[in-house]
Motif scaffolding. Sequence first.
Motif, PDB file in Angstrom:
ATOM      1  N   PRO A   1       0.841  -1.200   0.000  1.00 17.55           N
ATOM      2  CA  PRO A   1       0.000   0.000   0.000  1.00 17.55           C
ATOM      3  C   PRO A   1       0.877   1.251   0.000  1.00 17.55           C
ATOM      4  N   ALA A   2       0.288   2.384  -0.344  1.00 13.62           N
ATOM      5  CA  ALA A   2       1.029   3.642  -0.377  1.00 13.62           C
ATOM      6  C   ALA A   2       0.259   4.724   0.361  1.00 13.62           C
ATOM      7  N   PHE A   3       1.020   5.648   0.938  1.00 12.48           N
ATOM      8  CA  PHE A   3       0.461   6.767   1.709  1.00 12.48           C
ATOM      9  C   PHE A   3       1.089   8.037   1.156  1.00 12.48           C
ATOM     10  N   LEU A   4       0.313   8.818   0.387  1.00 12.26           N
ATOM     11  CA  LEU A   4       0.805  10.061  -0.198  1.00 12.26           C
ATOM     12  C   LEU A   4       0.324  11.216   0.672  1.00 12.26           C
ATOM     13  N   PHE A   5       1.281  11.934   1.242  1.00 15.37           N
ATOM     14  CA  PHE A   5       0.962  12.952   2.254  1.00 15.37           C
ATOM     15  C   PHE A   5       1.233  14.360   1.746  1.00 15.37           C
ATOM     16  N   ILE A   6       0.302  15.284   2.057  1.00 14.62           N
ATOM     17  CA  ILE A   6       0.420  16.690   1.667  1.00 14.62           C
ATOM     18  C   ILE A   6       0.481  17.524   2.943  1.00 14.62           C
ATOM     19  N   HIS A   7       1.593  18.185   3.165  1.00 11.45           N
ATOM     20  CA  HIS A   7       1.807  18.894   4.431  1.00 11.45           C
ATOM     21  C   HIS A   7       0.968  20.172   4.508  1.00 11.45           C
ATOM     22  N   GLY A   8       0.753  20.631   5.746  1.00 12.63           N
ATOM     23  CA  GLY A   8       0.079  21.898   5.976  1.00 12.63           C
ATOM     24  C   GLY A   8       1.080  23.039   6.016  1.00 12.63           C
ATOM     25  N   GLY A   9       0.644  24.166   6.607  1.00  7.34           N
ATOM     26  CA  GLY A   9       1.509  25.331   6.682  1.00  7.34           C
ATOM     27  C   GLY A   9       0.889  26.569   6.079  1.00  7.34           C
TER      28      GLY A   9
END
Length: 418
Positions: free
Chosen positions: A111-119
Amino acid sequence: METWLAVLVVIIVVCIKYVWDIPTEETFPYKILYRCVYLYGVISYTAARMMSYVNGKNFAENYRTFLTIMIPTAKETESTNSDVLIKTTEFDGIEVRQYQNVRLTGDGERPAFLFIHGGGYVLSSPGVYDDLLKLICRDLGYYVAQIDYTLAPEGKFPRAYNDCLTACLWFFRNSERFSVNPHRVVISGDSMGGQIAASVVQALCKDPTIPKPRAQVLMYPCLQFLDMRTPSYQRTRWLHGERPGILNHITVSLFLSFYLFGKEDTRFVNEVSGNSHVPNEFRKSSACMKRLNHDFIPGKLKFHSYNKAPENDKSSRPKELQDNAIWEENQNMLLDYRLCPMMGELEGLPIAYVITCGVDVFRDDAIMYCSNLRQANVPAIHKHYQKSFHGAITFPKEIIPSACEMRDDLLEFLRKEI
């Protein structure tokens, strides 16, 4: 040098007094820590404003520079930690920070986990998320990638969204390179990154050339900019008033201005933070009430001074400020699903795992979004941590026990559902 040092000391002392005077609820267990986080925000905000007067750069650039000094940046070269290899690479020209479990062999089913950071669209500190993302990679065997999208003000709307969509599309079409099953891909993000993630998921689900994402994981996400008087916004305003430096209606409006226009538009910031940017006709429309309805918020989460958002009354303002110019000029962007996933097409989306905190202006965005998803027959799991605050999932468990609970609950979901 001594003069600047003395000025800095005075600023810190004043900020400490300023922050320690803020009220906190008796049931909130992390009063001192919360005040320290707030103090850090106030000092950063004040320093960035002062730097702008000195060097002529805009607030966003100076704020980012100051935080870069205060927070150690992530290593750009390859580094190892335990069983996880961290490496900077690119997906179709978009820089990403990838995490790979070196002890796992590729079988094409990972499986894959594509993460988009905040800020706030303006800030980026990839290393802040390393512990969480390495945990998902090491303990669950996920391939993990954190997308380093173009920040505002250099990248105006919809640049951040476009970067993340481009990276995700490329990954789906090249998943075999990473021994990933494209039917087991999770799109995730926190804060403003949660907004981008929700919008990207809506776009990916419309693309017939790729599999639909398996799930969306949204951590205390911002999902709309139409109502700045939700109960959670009101609660923060009651606690902190008009104080800058913490995540409130003023800071959100300021960051939004940099993302939309590449600059600080004073009238736009004032109108949005004052919740006078949307005309009453739209607020009362069925299209708005269907999605942005305070009745979705449980009564126990509406604090004692909660009032239903007042109508947009501009009659007391100067004549030149009584129009709806801000709305007329920007309504297409404010209603665009790429900025406001709350108003997007929700049918057919994948299961959502949504995290909210008791002390957070975005709490009610997430609660309303979950209600809207369920009405569209989309499964939505809402995990609320009342005695916690925005950004807590990245804190060590020794400091905030609820952060450990958040991570454990998330890993359990990723282990069972994906």
